[in-house]
Scaffold this active site. Structure first.
Site, PDB file in Angstrom:
ATOM      1  N   THR A  36       0.859  -1.189   0.000  1.00  0.00           N
ATOM      2  CA  THR A  36       0.000   0.000   0.000  1.00  0.00           C
ATOM      3  C   THR A  36       0.892   1.235   0.000  1.00  0.00           C
ATOM      4  O   THR A  36       1.711   1.423   0.899  1.00  0.00           O
ATOM      5  CB  THR A  36      -0.933   0.006   1.219  1.00  0.00           C
ATOM      6  OG1 THR A  36      -1.716  -1.197   1.191  1.00  0.00           O
ATOM      7  CG2 THR A  36      -1.854   1.214   1.197  1.00  0.00           C
ATOM      8  N   TYR A  37       0.719   2.067  -1.028  1.00  0.00           N
ATOM      9  CA  TYR A  37       1.530   3.280  -1.205  1.00  0.00           C
ATOM     10  C   TYR A  37       0.756   4.500  -0.736  1.00  0.00           C
ATOM     11  O   TYR A  37      -0.480   4.531  -0.805  1.00  0.00           O
ATOM     12  CB  TYR A  37       1.906   3.441  -2.677  1.00  0.00           C
ATOM     13  CG  TYR A  37       2.908   2.402  -3.123  1.00  0.00           C
ATOM     14  CD1 TYR A  37       4.266   2.645  -3.051  1.00  0.00           C
ATOM     15  CD2 TYR A  37       2.486   1.161  -3.588  1.00  0.00           C
ATOM     16  CE1 TYR A  37       5.185   1.686  -3.435  1.00  0.00           C
ATOM     17  CE2 TYR A  37       3.391   0.197  -3.972  1.00  0.00           C
ATOM     18  CZ  TYR A  37       4.739   0.470  -3.894  1.00  0.00           C
ATOM     19  OH  TYR A  37       5.644  -0.487  -4.263  1.00  0.00           O
ATOM     20  N   PHE A  38       1.513   5.521  -0.290  1.00  0.00           N
ATOM     21  CA  PHE A  38       0.913   6.708   0.314  1.00  0.00           C
ATOM     22  C   PHE A  38       1.356   7.980  -0.375  1.00  0.00           C
ATOM     23  O   PHE A  38       2.474   8.093  -0.873  1.00  0.00           O
ATOM     24  CB  PHE A  38       1.280   6.774   1.803  1.00  0.00           C
ATOM     25  CG  PHE A  38       0.724   5.622   2.578  1.00  0.00           C
ATOM     26  CD1 PHE A  38      -0.544   5.695   3.120  1.00  0.00           C
ATOM     27  CD2 PHE A  38       1.437   4.454   2.720  1.00  0.00           C
ATOM     28  CE1 PHE A  38      -1.089   4.621   3.805  1.00  0.00           C
ATOM     29  CE2 PHE A  38       0.916   3.370   3.402  1.00  0.00           C
ATOM     30  CZ  PHE A  38      -0.352   3.456   3.953  1.00  0.00           C
TER      31      PHE A  38
END
Length: 184
Positions: free
Chosen positions: A33-35
């Site tokens: 999961t990238y932010f």
């Protein structure tokens, strides 16, 4: 630590040659999961922040990872800082409380193979993108990057890789969404 990484597009033939020549370490399932940073654009600065949940052999591991800008024109080489985390949901809550927003989650299956001391190959089947091969080595400093990239590329070429890719899976997925009108 600097992660020296070369990635290429793969097919069944490349996968089979790796499986014949190298020793399987393990098969892993990754959920990355990238932010998005609240104050700067990681797309412009070529940085990334992610939480990776990795599952293998009935085990679970999670990591918070920062990836700095690429430092080499021919590979995905970059500074990487990775720390293990015990509770990804709480870390997600902290990031969201600080103004970070989820961008996208990439799911893949990775077969990891031992090539030589410090060199690992990953055979990746990425949901929505297809098959890739990554080969990586770690280094303390930038002085060995050029020579290491050359060696890693030669290994991939010997396995039948013809097309290389510097973009991350996140960049490829976001580009695919833009091309297909799926970005929101």
């Amino acid at each position: 630590m600097i992660e020296i990484e070369v990635k290429g597009y793969a097919d069944d033939g490349v996968f089979e040659r790796v499986r014949e020549r190298f020793k399987l370490i393990r098969t892993e399932y990754h959920e990355d999961t990238y932010f998005r940073h609240p104050c700067r654009d990681f797309a412009e600065t070529d940085e990334a922040l992610r939480i990776r949940i990795r599952r293998f052999n009935g085990h679970f591991e999670a990591f918070l990872t920062y990836k700095g800008p690429k430092i080499d024109r021919n590979s995905k080489t970059r500074k990487e800082i990775e720390v293990p985390i015990s509770d990804p949901d709480k870390h997600l809550e902290i990031l969201e409380s600080l103004g970070f927003e989820e961008v996208l989650t990439i799911e893949k299956t990775r077969e990891k193979y031992y090539v030589d001391k410090g060199i690992i190959i990953g055979l990746d089947e990425v949901n929505g993108l297809g098959k890739f091969i990554e080969i990586e080595a770690l280094a303390e400093g930038e002085e060995v990057v050029e020579e290491t990239v050359r060696i890693l590329r030669e290994i991939l070429e010997s396995l039948g890789v013809k097309k290389f890719e510097r973009r991350s899976y996140l960049e490829l997925m976001l580009q695919k969404e833009v091309n297909h009108g799926e970005a929101g």
